[in-house]
Structures are given as C-alpha cells and as structure tokens.
Design a protein around this motif. Structure first.
Motif, short mmCIF file in Angstrom:
data_model
loop_
_atom_site.label_atom_id
_atom_site.label_comp_id
_atom_site.label_asym_id
_atom_site.label_seq_id
_atom_site.Cartn_x
_atom_site.Cartn_y
_atom_site.Cartn_z
N LEU A 158 -4.03 -11.30 -9.77
CA LEU A 158 -3.03 -11.50 -8.72
C LEU A 158 -1.65 -11.91 -9.23
CD1 LEU A 158 -2.84 -11.03 -5.74
CD2 LEU A 158 -3.65 -13.36 -5.36
N SER B 218 -8.98 -11.94 -8.54
CA SER B 218 -8.00 -13.01 -8.34
C SER B 218 -7.24 -13.31 -9.63
CB SER B 218 -8.67 -14.27 -7.78
OG SER B 218 -9.68 -14.70 -8.66
N HIS C 83 -8.49 -7.41 1.84
CA HIS C 83 -8.69 -6.00 1.50
C HIS C 83 -10.15 -5.72 1.15
CE1 HIS C 83 -4.93 -3.69 1.43
NE2 HIS C 83 -4.35 -4.88 1.37
N ASP D 69 10.49 -5.87 1.76
CA ASP D 69 10.69 -7.29 1.47
C ASP D 69 12.06 -7.45 0.82
OD1 ASP D 69 8.48 -8.86 2.37
OD2 ASP D 69 7.25 -7.91 0.83
N ILE E 75 7.92 -12.50 -3.34
CA ILE E 75 6.78 -13.16 -2.72
C ILE E 75 6.15 -14.11 -3.74
CG2 ILE E 75 6.34 -11.27 -1.12
CD1 ILE E 75 3.97 -10.49 -2.96
N TYR F 219 4.98 -6.26 -8.01
CA TYR F 219 5.55 -6.07 -6.67
C TYR F 219 6.97 -6.61 -6.61
CZ TYR F 219 6.06 -6.21 -1.62
OH TYR F 219 6.52 -6.01 -0.34
N TRP G 224 -4.97 -12.33 0.75
CA TRP G 224 -4.64 -10.91 0.84
C TRP G 224 -5.68 -10.06 0.10
CZ3 TRP G 224 -2.80 -7.80 -3.36
CH2 TRP G 224 -2.31 -6.56 -3.01
N ASP H 194 2.01 -16.75 -0.73
CA ASP H 194 2.21 -15.69 0.27
C ASP H 194 1.04 -14.71 0.30
OD1 ASP H 194 4.76 -16.66 0.93
OD2 ASP H 194 5.74 -15.36 -0.54
N ARG H 195 0.40 -14.53 -0.84
CA ARG H 195 -0.68 -13.56 -0.95
C ARG H 195 -2.07 -14.21 -0.88
NH1 ARG H 195 1.82 -9.59 0.76
NH2 ARG H 195 2.55 -7.96 -0.63
N HIS H 196 -2.09 -15.49 -0.55
CA HIS H 196 -3.38 -16.18 -0.41
C HIS H 196 -4.21 -15.45 0.64
CE1 HIS H 196 -6.28 -19.39 -0.45
NE2 HIS H 196 -6.24 -19.41 0.86
N SER I 278 -3.24 0.02 -3.24
CA SER I 278 -4.10 -0.47 -2.17
C SER I 278 -4.05 0.51 -1.01
CB SER I 278 -3.64 -1.85 -1.70
OG SER I 278 -2.36 -1.78 -1.10
N ILE J 203 1.57 -9.57 -8.29
CA ILE J 203 2.75 -10.10 -7.59
C ILE J 203 4.01 -9.87 -8.42
CG2 ILE J 203 3.86 -12.25 -6.84
CD1 ILE J 203 1.01 -13.15 -5.95
#
Length: 167
Positions: A13, A10, A48, A32, A36, A20, A44, A40-42, A69, A17
């Motif tokens: 993250l 985490s 995985h 997209d 993001i 990305y 995610w 938005d990625r909470h 990923s 992001i």
C-alpha cells in the motif's frame, strides 16, 4: 518483458499510494488535486478484496512499478458485470510499453472475475492513455464535457468501453 502480477497486499500500500500521488501534479490522470495518505486508503484494499475485485500489483525485478484495480460501476445490480478499470504506473515505468503489456492481462483477469464490460474514464486531454485503450479495441462511448475543474481550468472526461464477452 519480465513483469509479474499478483494481488496487492497491505505491505504494498505505501508504494501504491506513492505511485498514485506521482500522477496528481500532471493533471492528466486523476481528479484528486492533493496527495492522498495511508489513512485516506484505510480499508480501500480490503474493500476491493471483499467485492471480489482485488487490487493487483505489477512488479519488475521485485520492484513494484504499477498497479491496477477494478471498481464496480454505479452500484446497481444490473451493472454487476461492468467495472471501471484504473491503471497507474510509477514514473520510471511510463513510456516503456508497460501499458500495452498490462491492458490485455487486466482483461484476462476481469473475465476470470466475471466482468463482462470494462470502462475507462480518461481525461480527454490524456492522449497517451486514450491511444492505449483504443489500440486495445476500446471504443469511445461518450464524453462528459468540462466536468472536472483543476487549477481553475475545466477538463472533459472521455468514456471508453469494451465488451469482454460476445454481444
């Protein structure tokens, strides 16, 4: 090349992001159209991990320079050994051969996770990514013509695949 891989945490993250989001404006890598957020990625990353396919972070000298990923394909039991691979590199890491270094390692990790088939969904106009996958013996298994619309232009999506086990 002095790169390291490890499952992302985490703490990684925000940088994941950021990497990305750095690809969105090019209209070559992701469908997209707006950046993001962390919200938005909470969940995610945890999702995985729960699926048995953790997100991996790529480091050079303790700096996160990319990530990849695996995502399950289609959600039906018969496809349980097939995954989509996504690879994202920081702007400063692009064009330096990192893709050639990372793709064989993703395959090795995929095999360890029981993945037998990897799929790359790549915009057909993203020639560098298509060449990278083809260089690593992925074959073009199809194309979905003009299915994405970005900035009022339509783009096609190429499907590249590779069997990681003997067929």
């Amino acid at each position: 090349m002095d790169y390291q891989l490890r499952p992302a945490t985490s703490d990684d993250l925000p940088e994941i992001i950021s990497i990305y989001n750095s690809t969105i404006a090019s209209r070559q890598v992701t469908a997209d159209i707006t950046p993001i957020t962390l919200a938005d990625r909470h969940g995610w990353l945890e999702s995985h991990q729960q699926q048995g396919h953790p997100v991996y972070a790529i480091f050079k000298a303790e700096t996160l320079i990319g990530w990849f990923s695996f995502s399950p394909f289609y959600g039906r039991p018969a496809y349980r050994h097939t995954c989509e691979i996504s690879i994202y590199l920081a702007p400063q890491a692009r064009g330096q051969g990192l893709g050639k270094w990372i793709l064989p390692r993703t395959e090795q990790i995929a095999r360890q996770q029981g993945i037998k088939v990897l799929l790359g969904f790549i915009f057909s106009h993203n020639i560098p990514s298509i060449k990278l996958f083809e260089h690593n013996e992925y074959q073009r298994w199809g194309e979905l013509p003009q299915i994405a619309e970005l900035d009022e232009q339509r783009y096609s999506l190429s499907i590249l695949g590779k069997h990681l086990d003997a067929v």
